[in-house]
Design an enzyme around this catalytic site. Structure first.
Site, short mmCIF file in Angstrom:
data_model
loop_
_atom_site.label_atom_id
_atom_site.label_comp_id
_atom_site.label_asym_id
_atom_site.label_seq_id
_atom_site.Cartn_x
_atom_site.Cartn_y
_atom_site.Cartn_z
N ILE A 1 0.87 -1.17 0.00
CA ILE A 1 0.00 0.00 0.00
C ILE A 1 0.91 1.23 0.00
O ILE A 1 2.02 1.19 0.55
CB ILE A 1 -0.99 0.01 1.19
CG1 ILE A 1 -0.28 -0.08 2.53
CG2 ILE A 1 -2.00 -1.12 1.06
CD1 ILE A 1 -1.20 0.05 3.73
N THR B 1 1.02 4.00 1.54
CA THR B 1 1.36 4.68 2.79
C THR B 1 2.32 3.87 3.66
O THR B 1 2.73 4.34 4.72
CB THR B 1 0.09 4.98 3.60
OG1 THR B 1 -0.63 3.75 3.80
CG2 THR B 1 -0.80 5.98 2.87
N CYS B 2 2.69 2.67 3.23
CA CYS B 2 3.55 1.79 4.02
C CYS B 2 5.01 2.24 3.91
O CYS B 2 5.60 2.25 2.83
CB CYS B 2 3.40 0.35 3.52
SG CYS B 2 4.53 -0.81 4.30
N ASP B 3 5.60 2.62 5.04
CA ASP B 3 6.99 3.08 5.05
C ASP B 3 7.96 1.99 4.61
O ASP B 3 8.95 2.28 3.94
CB ASP B 3 7.39 3.57 6.45
CG ASP B 3 6.72 4.89 6.80
OD1 ASP B 3 6.34 5.63 5.87
OD2 ASP B 3 6.58 5.18 8.01
N LYS C 1 7.94 1.83 0.88
CA LYS C 1 8.68 2.97 0.33
C LYS C 1 10.19 2.74 0.40
O LYS C 1 10.92 3.00 -0.56
CB LYS C 1 8.32 4.26 1.08
CG LYS C 1 6.90 4.72 0.86
CD LYS C 1 6.63 5.94 1.72
CE LYS C 1 5.17 6.33 1.73
NZ LYS C 1 4.90 7.46 2.61
#
Length: 111
Positions: free
Chosen positions: A9, A11-13, A16
């Site tokens: 997803i 927003t998942c650090d 990223k």
């Protein structure tokens, strides 16, 4: 250059970080947002066959918010109803699937 698909997803650090590291290592990374572009039942079956219950992130806030009934259900049921429960990222190379972004996965994909 290796072509990889990273499931997660946006927003998942951890996703990223993985994308940044993989692209820095000259991998061609395609990101697939499992919320915007849900996995098909056959894709879920493949991942569950490969990883089993490890595919469910039991440390997540989403998991902690599940009912006791849902927590007691099979991984397939949990992930079908709550795709964000998937431990992230799942990375597909041409020959293998990887779960998470631990040192073993990093060594395999960045060396």
């Amino acid at each position: 250059m290796t072509a990889l698909t990273l499931y997660g997803i946006p927003t998942c650090d951890t996703c990223k970080k993985a994308i940044k590291a993989l692209e820095s290592a000259d991998h061609d990374v395609t990101f697939r947002d499992i919320r915007a572009d849900p996995l098909s039942p056959s894709e879920w079956d493949e991942l569950i066959l490969e990883f089993g219950d490890r595919l469910v992130n039991r440390a997540s806030t989403t998991y902690r918010g599940l009912s006791d009934w849902m927590k007691a259900s099979e991984a397939e049921e949990q992930l079908a109803n709550h795709p964000a429960l998937m431990k992230r990222p799942v990375i597909r190379s041409e020959e293998k699937l990887y779960l998470g972004w631990d040192s073993g996965v990093q060594t395999a994909l960045l060396s």
